[in-house]
Design a protein around this motif. Structure first.
Motif, PDB file in Angstrom:
ATOM      1  N   ALA A 130      -1.022  -6.962  11.353  1.00 41.51           N
ATOM      2  CA  ALA A 130      -0.066  -7.991  10.901  1.00 41.51           C
ATOM      3  C   ALA A 130      -0.279  -8.378   9.436  1.00 41.51           C
ATOM      4  O   ALA A 130       0.625  -8.913   8.795  1.00 41.51           O
ATOM      5  CB  ALA A 130      -0.170  -9.233  11.780  1.00 41.51           C
ATOM      6  N   GLY A 131      -1.481  -8.140   8.933  1.00 39.70           N
ATOM      7  CA  GLY A 131      -1.737  -8.447   7.524  1.00 39.70           C
ATOM      8  C   GLY A 131      -2.840  -9.474   7.298  1.00 39.70           C
ATOM      9  O   GLY A 131      -3.030  -9.954   6.178  1.00 39.70           O
ATOM     10  N   VAL A 167       1.346   4.793   1.370  1.00 41.61           N
ATOM     11  CA  VAL A 167       0.830   5.633   2.454  1.00 41.61           C
ATOM     12  C   VAL A 167       1.466   7.014   2.330  1.00 41.61           C
ATOM     13  O   VAL A 167       2.680   7.122   2.191  1.00 41.61           O
ATOM     14  CB  VAL A 167       1.194   5.009   3.825  1.00 41.61           C
ATOM     15  N   GLU A 210     -12.796 -12.216  12.251  1.00 43.63           N
ATOM     16  CA  GLU A 210     -13.203 -11.746  13.581  1.00 43.63           C
ATOM     17  C   GLU A 210     -14.703 -11.932  13.830  1.00 43.63           C
ATOM     18  O   GLU A 210     -15.400 -10.969  14.175  1.00 43.63           O
ATOM     19  CB  GLU A 210     -12.880 -10.254  13.734  1.00 43.63           C
ATOM     20  N   ALA A 245      -0.953 -10.012  15.485  1.00 43.60           N
ATOM     21  CA  ALA A 245      -1.283  -8.764  16.172  1.00 43.60           C
ATOM     22  C   ALA A 245      -2.036  -7.821  15.227  1.00 43.60           C
ATOM     23  O   ALA A 245      -2.142  -8.094  14.022  1.00 43.60           O
ATOM     24  CB  ALA A 245       0.009  -8.101  16.644  1.00 43.60           C
ATOM     25  N   ASN A 246      -2.530  -6.721  15.746  1.00 48.07           N
ATOM     26  CA  ASN A 246      -3.184  -5.704  14.908  1.00 48.07           C
ATOM     27  C   ASN A 246      -2.208  -5.246  13.834  1.00 48.07           C
ATOM     28  O   ASN A 246      -1.039  -4.995  14.129  1.00 48.07           O
ATOM     29  CB  ASN A 246      -3.584  -4.480  15.746  1.00 48.07           C
ATOM     30  N   ALA A 282       1.908  -4.836   3.396  1.00 48.17           N
ATOM     31  CA  ALA A 282       0.979  -5.402   4.393  1.00 48.17           C
ATOM     32  C   ALA A 282       1.102  -6.921   4.412  1.00 48.17           C
ATOM     33  O   ALA A 282       0.932  -7.563   5.447  1.00 48.17           O
ATOM     34  CB  ALA A 282      -0.452  -4.998   4.059  1.00 48.17           C
ATOM     35  N   PHE A 321       0.859  -1.185   0.000  1.00 53.64           N
ATOM     36  CA  PHE A 321       0.000   0.000   0.000  1.00 53.64           C
ATOM     37  C   PHE A 321       0.890   1.228   0.000  1.00 53.64           C
ATOM     38  O   PHE A 321       1.951   1.225   0.631  1.00 53.64           O
ATOM     39  CB  PHE A 321      -0.877   0.054   1.256  1.00 53.64           C
TER      40      PHE A 321
HETATM   41  N1  LIG Z   1      -5.993   0.471   2.240  1.00 50.56           N
HETATM   42  C1  LIG Z   1      -4.861   0.589   2.946  1.00 50.56           C
HETATM   43  N2  LIG Z   1      -4.036   1.638   2.756  1.00 50.56           N
HETATM   44  C2  LIG Z   1      -2.878   1.756   3.436  1.00 50.56           C
HETATM   45  N3  LIG Z   1      -2.449   0.860   4.351  1.00 50.56           N
HETATM   46  C3  LIG Z   1      -3.234  -0.208   4.586  1.00 50.56           C
HETATM   47  C4  LIG Z   1      -4.470  -0.404   3.896  1.00 50.56           C
HETATM   48  N4  LIG Z   1      -5.025  -1.565   4.340  1.00 50.56           N
HETATM   49  C5  LIG Z   1      -4.166  -2.078   5.263  1.00 50.56           C
HETATM   50  N5  LIG Z   1      -3.102  -1.261   5.413  1.00 50.56           N
HETATM   51  C6  LIG Z   1      -1.959  -1.477   6.298  1.00 50.56           C
HETATM   52  O1  LIG Z   1      -1.473  -2.796   6.101  1.00 50.56           O
HETATM   53  C7  LIG Z   1      -1.113  -3.384   7.320  1.00 50.56           C
HETATM   54  C8  LIG Z   1      -1.901  -4.681   7.519  1.00 50.56           C
HETATM   55  O2  LIG Z   1      -3.279  -4.371   7.713  1.00 50.56           O
HETATM   56  P1  LIG Z   1      -4.396  -5.486   7.926  1.00 50.56           P
HETATM   57  O3  LIG Z   1      -5.712  -4.789   8.035  1.00 50.56           O
HETATM   58  O4  LIG Z   1      -4.254  -6.543   6.897  1.00 50.56           O
HETATM   59  O5  LIG Z   1      -3.967  -6.074   9.341  1.00 50.56           O
HETATM   60  P2  LIG Z   1      -4.755  -7.087  10.312  1.00 50.56           P
HETATM   61  O6  LIG Z   1      -3.767  -8.139  10.685  1.00 50.56           O
HETATM   62  O7  LIG Z   1      -6.015  -7.534   9.679  1.00 50.56           O
HETATM   63  O8  LIG Z   1      -5.038  -6.150  11.559  1.00 50.56           O
HETATM   64  P3  LIG Z   1      -6.274  -6.148  12.621  1.00 50.56           P
HETATM   65  O9  LIG Z   1      -6.061  -7.309  13.538  1.00 50.56           O
HETATM   66  O10 LIG Z   1      -6.082  -4.844  13.319  1.00 50.56           O
HETATM   67  O11 LIG Z   1      -7.548  -6.231  11.825  1.00 50.56           O
HETATM   68  C9  LIG Z   1      -1.359  -2.351   8.388  1.00 50.56           C
HETATM   69  O12 LIG Z   1      -0.141  -1.685   8.641  1.00 50.56           O
HETATM   70  C10 LIG Z   1      -2.356  -1.403   7.757  1.00 50.56           C
HETATM   71  O13 LIG Z   1      -2.233  -0.109   8.277  1.00 50.56           O
END
Ligand SMILES: Nc1ncnc2c1ncn2[C@@H]1O[C@H](COP(=O)(O)OP(=O)(O)OP(=O)(O)O)[C@@H](O)[C@H]1O
Length: 337
Positions: free
Chosen positions: A55-56, A17, A176, A52-53, A33, A15
């Motif tokens: 993580a991807g 940013v 979730e 973790a939050n 990601a 992504f």
């Molecule tokens: N559309 C986007 N634009 C920019 N960054 C993104 C986007 N979607 C996800 N990210 C980034 O990619 C990384 C992984 O995000 P992702 O939502 O896959 O994590 P997750 O493991 O599902 O987290 P959570 O447990 O919080 O849901 C994070 O750093 C997030 O900020």
């Protein structure tokens, strides 16, 4: 050998940013990601996808379901390229995002089911039977005429799961699903999902922050960290590897101030003036049965519960000792390091 229901190879998703850099400029950073992910899922498996939050996890699921296009690497879900064959794939999978609704907000639940049956072109002769089974098992009968926006979170999630299973998909992906639900609702949902899996052999891929979900519903765990796979194996294998402890909570009929040492267990707390005792243990050192027996010799046990280690804690420990864990204990491609 039959083809895996999910096959992921060297998957990467970036992504861009943009963040403020000075008064007028914006810096452009590329965030990976998902960063070189490879794994297979066999048909009929039940897998917990944890981390973790950030993580991807959600990004992976979006690529598995065709919502997001990978930057690099390949995904095949049910033998299909999810982006190119999204419609065909939708007939074979069910997806539930706990925090986002896929139902029609203003339609009564029953109408959402009808609309989905039309979208999936389900036979008029058979889909109401499946609907009635799901309505019955998920206890939705009283809300069929209620617009989705008026449902409580627990009712809505049950509605989402019924909607995702209406067309009897081969693969159910849950992001979730129990988030925000009370203990009883979580438990009912787990019982239902375990039952559906036993009845229909549905493959299950689940992301969750709740260790009880993983323990009750899955037989394999994939842990992701910064978009990379850092563990692929069983849950007991994972908790053993990081040395995470389970806690046995024992309530006695009569208070006992000090139960004395219990072999292999660590006394964590004595509460309610000696009526409740907590013992931490790992399966390598002792068993819940052995603790119960030892306690039973010194007091009369009224009730007991086992508290599983917190997923965040297990994941944190795993991240702290990365060199020890980058391995795969399951068949299939090794975890990418
Ligand atoms: N559309 C986007 N634009 C920019 N960054 C993104 C986007 N979607 C996800 N990210 C980034 O990619 C990384 C992984 O995000 P992702 O939502 O896959 O994590 P997750 O493991 O599902 O987290 P959570 O447990 O919080 O849901 C994070 O750093 C997030 O900020």
């Amino acid at each position: 050998m039959t083809e895996p229901i999910i096959q992921v190879r060297d998957l990467r998703r970036e992504f861009v940013v943009r963040s403020p850099a000075g008064r007028l400029r914006r810096a452009r950073t590329v965030v990976a990601a998902v960063d070189g992910l490879s794994f297979d899922l066999a048909e009929g498996a039940a897998v917990g996808y944890i981390g973790a939050n950030g993580a991807g996890k959600s990004t992976t699921i979006k690529m598995l379901t065709g919502i997001l296009v990978p930057t690099e690497g390949t995904v095949r879900t049910c033998g299909l390229d999810p982006v190119r064959r999204r419609r065909d794939l939708a007939r074979q999978i069910g997806v539930v995002f706990g925090q986002r609704s896929q139902l029609w907000w203003d339609l009564p639940l029953a109408e959402s089911f009808r609309a989905l049956a039309a979208i999936h072109r389900l036979p008029e002769a058979s889909w109401p039977v499946r609907r009635d089974e799901l309505v019955d098992r998920l206890d939705l009968g009283a809300f069929l005429a209620t617009p989705v926006r008026q449902l409580s979170l627990g009712q809505r999630i049950r509605g989402e799961i019924a909607a995702a299973l209406l067309h009897s998909p081969r693969l159910l992906i849950l992001d979730e699903p129990t988030i925000g639900l009370d203990v009883l609702s979580k438990e009912r949902l787990r019982v239902f999902l375990a039952e559906q899996r036993a009845l229909h052999g549905t493959t299950l891929l689940l992301t969750t922050h709740d260790m009880d979900d993983v323990q009750r519903l899955t037989d394999r765990v994939l842990v992701v960290d910064h978009g990379r796979l850092v563990y692929d194996g069983t849950l007991p294998g994972l908790t053993a590897q990081v040395g995470a402890e389970r806690v046995m909570v024992v309530d006695l009929v009569e208070p006992v101030a000090d139960l004395g040492p219990v072999d292999g267990a660590r006394r964590v707390a004595v509460e309610s003036d000696g009526l409740r005792h907590r013992f931490a243990f790992t399966p390598e050192r002792t068993t819940a049965g052995a603790i119960l027996e030892a306690v039973g010799r010194r007091g009369q046990v009224r009730d007991l519960a086992i508290e599983e280690p917190d997923i965040e804690d297990v994941v944190r420990r795993l991240y702290l000792a990365p060199s020890a864990v980058r391995r795969s204990t399951d068949a299939g491609p090794a975890a990418t390091a």
